[in-house]
Design an enzyme around this catalytic site. Structure first.
Site, PDB file in Angstrom:
ATOM      1  CE  LYS A 129      -3.839   1.922   2.741  1.00  0.00           C
ATOM      2  NZ  LYS A 129      -4.676   1.721   3.956  1.00  0.00           N
ATOM      3  CB  SER A 204      -7.808   3.543   2.894  1.00  0.00           C
ATOM      4  OG  SER A 204      -7.028   2.903   3.866  1.00  0.00           O
ATOM      5  CB  SER A 228      -8.270   0.740   5.600  1.00  0.00           C
ATOM      6  OG  SER A 228      -9.000   1.945   5.592  1.00  0.00           O
TER       7      SER A 228
END
Lengths: 548, 548
Positions: A129, A204, A228
């Protein structure tokens, strides 16, 4: 002359586009809503590369350690598939196949020389990420004002993974601020779900959900402060581990609201199997991350905890609570069926299943929402405003001008409320155990009110965020897919609130047909070994091992 | 008509005085500065009672479990000796011998019926700092505004100890606010050191230091956010464990600045031996406190960690760092000699000892001092002002009107500074290990710049508080006593600051003659088992097992 935010974003997109070699370019983008099967048909990957990218991480590291595969072979395969994923779903912020292949060559040379792997992840590509720092690359995290800054060092987790032998090749997309569960920002736009471009990939850690979902990655690293990791896992029919705070190293990662410690964001893996979640977790813990990140608890992998669950499964079964409604927002019919299916599978296998009454989840949801905006959103506004870019529509709740920053004594009061709520929840857990005369091993619950959500319709975070407030360990297990022929509109529905009404109103059996449905398996704080073992059993009972 | 603060305080003192039965009253208070030997000469305790109160807790619980002693015998002995301690040192806020004896009788009845103890602390009296709540008693914590409020429930640690079989009989004195290392408040005045009434008993767990020092208690429970367990242990020639945050349950205790989580106060035992520190810790962990207090890490006693140290001691020795000066305030000569003595004893036994360079302790001390006053001291001022009582002189630094409350974003920045500092410290630790080619097992350091301090001269908290900021485990080991014939004034001293000059100026060999000198053994975060084992070895090498 300073560039406008639009120019900066366009420049970044152009730089990103150039990272994909011509031979990996998709000539004609598919017209279908679903691109999940496209990599097989693309002609870009060889049969061997397709096989590599469809294997489990556990299988790959075993073959890499045995010299049956080289890291260059594996890395090249994932780089190609990630390039396709990027063109189809828009899931990357950074893509660096050349550096990845160079790293892979070094690992292969090491192996050739020493006849052994450098660590348990020797040669395996892992997608990150875009909060994790990798020396030499940008961490924009979706903020235009952060572009064109190149990291001078690694995050601690990056270091641990490097030491374990992992190869880095991509940093994946996130929404502006990270504080929402869809993935949209002003740099790359929107990341879509590979199973249907009309659905969100979640957020996210949405780029991770998309790339691992389409097998452009085999283990993705996400973070979770309110769903997330779990939401992208759920929306992409994947497994995801939200460990409790302090288990895995978060240090030196970028973040919104950095330094906020009332509820900690945590880092964890997204994969196609519990086996791979475990491989990741054990590999990181094996590097003794507590000697690098002061927030990590010196708690090595506890096989004995995993074995306790194995033994319970063998002898007499697990004791599992479940709920399908938190009292705030009723899930859509596919999610209710997901919980029901899971509970039925557990019961059929002889496990004890008992309804769990969600304890004050309205209070919990309010409290954590309040915590997210404790600074009146000054931190995220600063990073948005620095470039002049607008806020994405999804964060209008977070940027509510009525939310004022709290002062120190109010914050301390919030801390006490959180602690008391956590303890009351533990009391309920103990009461359930006393009543049953045995341990309550886990609780099965929805992770979102919807199957993989339609764009701009993610409205309620409570199923995820209350678990963050409690800091319980949670593992997402994929269950099934929404089915317009089974999951009819709920005719007996009576809303408990306007939000509840709105969410239910948005259920459309046709639009959601085929969307992934998941549950979360919730264990006590720092119960990663046990909760993974339970999630594995649930997955087995559901028979949900799916090949793309 | 509302009472004045003076009347409320006088009323509390009168109520407290009445709790001591006439037959336990000291007829003539000793004229000597030291009262440490008075209990033996008082005529109030029988020979058997003296023997009980001079035994170790480990010995007592073993005899209680074997039926060789009753809880009533043991409890009565400690109640008598505590009554004497109270009259001599002024160490109690609450004293309830009748309830203690009733609890002891119940435990004896249980034993008679079941022929086994209820738990590992069966029948053992344990003294509690006046932050722990015991149902039915006052927790004033030295604030007049908190008087006359009776607790409706127990703190979690109280519950755990109860389940383990402990008996409660006294709640001991603390300074107003808890935020200083001497024990003075407007309710009971000052608690003095049983070894010399001109010296402080330390603080904030000062009542515990005094009562255990004079053996009116065998295990005392204190708390520590900046030295409050370690300083009273050091000043009373006792052992003290400051565990890392999350190891032992703090929930439902009273506190100043409740809800402040930037640096957590922790709870731990004060005893005459490492064996008894270990007994307490194992007994509490055996109750699975993590199922009650959400902040407690599910980490049972790890005997294997203790065994690693035992094995190192047996084979080839420990690797120990040490420092005697943190760069801010040079300790008095007796403390420098204490470190030297300890290091020499370790070296003589074949252990490796290497100087440790304190890393940015000036920064660490400034940062934690800033954290203590993050709300501009609004919380403590509220509780002081509520009754109209004045602030005690010791807290003038804390109540500095120049200290402003920080806002949320400043707090988050402080959190980042803390985290980075902790990680830099870990890096130094790793570097030392790389250099030595083996683990660095612990660091020996001063805990205060002075031996048991003269009243109103405790000026520098940094030796203790930087360890709180780092959240390292620390065990205090008593070393020796200041000796005017050896510990001459430091003629070569050159001050690095005004505070350094002032502290050194206050060293008076005559006034400090005989004052206890201690060191702390500092281990990594959550290293309780290892650090206790190292502290035990240090204590053995020093041969400092002292009988009163």
């Amino acid at each position: 002359m300073p560039q406008s935010w639009e120019e900066l974003a366009a420049d970044k997109r152009a730089r990103l586009a150039k990272t994909i070699p011509d031979e990996w370019k998709v000539q004609t983008l598919p017209a279908e809503d679903s691109v999940i099967d496209f990599p097989k048909k693309s002609g870009i990957l060889s049969e061997a590369e397709l096989k590599i990218t469809e294997a489990s991480a556990a299988d790959l590291v075993s073959k890499l350690a045995a010299g049956e595969l080289t890291s260059v072979e594996v890395t090249l395969a994932f780089c190609k598939r990630a390039a396709i994923a990027q063109q189809l779903t828009n899931c990357a912020h950074e893509f660096f196949p050349d550096a990845a292949l160079a790293q892979a060559r070094e690992l292969d040379e090491y192996y050739a020389k020493h006849k052994r792997p450098v660590g348990p992840l020797h040669g395996l590509p892992i997608s990150l990420k875009d909060q994790l720092r990798v020396k030499g690359y940008e961490t924009s995290m979706g903020y235009i004002s952060w572009l064109n800054k190149y990291d001078e060092g690694d995050s601690v987790l990056t270091t641990m993974l490097r030491k374990a032998g992992a190869v880095f090749y991509v940093k994946t997309s996130v929404p502006q601020t990270l504080m929402v569960c869809e993935t949209v920002n002003n740099i790359i736009g929107r990341t879509v779900n590979p199973r249907n471009k009309n659905w969100s990939c979640g957020g996210s850690s949405g780029g991770e959900g998309a790339i691992v979902g389409i097998r452009g990655g085999v283990i993705g690293v996400g973070t979770d402060i309110g769903g997330s990791i779990r939401v992208p896992a759920a929306f992409n029919f994947l497994y995801g581990l939200r460990p409790s705070h302090g288990r895995l190293p978060y240090a030196k990662m970028a973040n919104s609201m950095e330094g906020q410690e009332t509820v900690h964001s945590v880092v964890g893996p997204i994969t196609h199997s519990v086996e791979d979640l475990r491989l990741f977790t054990k590999s990181v813990l094996g590097q003794e991350p507590w000697k690098y990140d002061s927030k990590v608890i010196p708690m090595p992998w506890r096989q004995s905890e995993s074995d306790i669950i194995a033994s319970k499964i063998k002898n007499g079964g697990l004791n599992i609570g479940y709920y399908n409604f938190d009292g705030n927002v009723l899930p859509h019919p596919p999610i209710l069926r997901g919980v029901e299916t899971t509970v039925a599978a557990l019961a059929k296998a002889g496990h004890t299943v008992t309804p769990w009454t969600p304890y004050k989840h309205d209070f919990g949801h309010d409290l954590i929402s309040h915590i997210y905006a404790a600074d009146g959103s000054a931190d995220v506004m600063r990073d948005i405003s620095a470039s002049g870019e607008p806020a994405i529509p999804n964060i209008k709740d977070l940027l509510n001008p009525n939310i004022k920053a709290v002062n120190m004594n109010e914050l301390w009061d919030t801390h006490l409320q959180k602690w008391n709520y956590q303890m009351e929840y533990l009391e309920k857990w103990r009461e359930a155990e006393e009543k049953a005369g045995k341990e309550l091993d886990a609780i099965i619950a929805p992770i979102t009110p919807t199957a993989a959500v339609r764009h701009d319709q993610f409205r309620y975070y409570g199923y995820a965020s209350v678990i963050n407030l409690l800091d319980f360990t949670s593992v997402v297990v994929p269950v099934t897919f929404a089915d317009k022929n089974i999951d009819k509109k709920n005719e007996s529905f009576k809303a408990v609130s306007e939000l509840d009404a709105l969410v239910q109103e948005e259920y459309d059996p046709e639009a959601y047909h085929g969307a992934p449905v998941a549950v979360q398996v919730i264990g006590r704080r720092l119960s990663e070994e046990r909760t993974l073992a339970i999630a594995e059993e649930v997955g087995k009972l559901l028979g949900n091992v799916v090949t793309p």
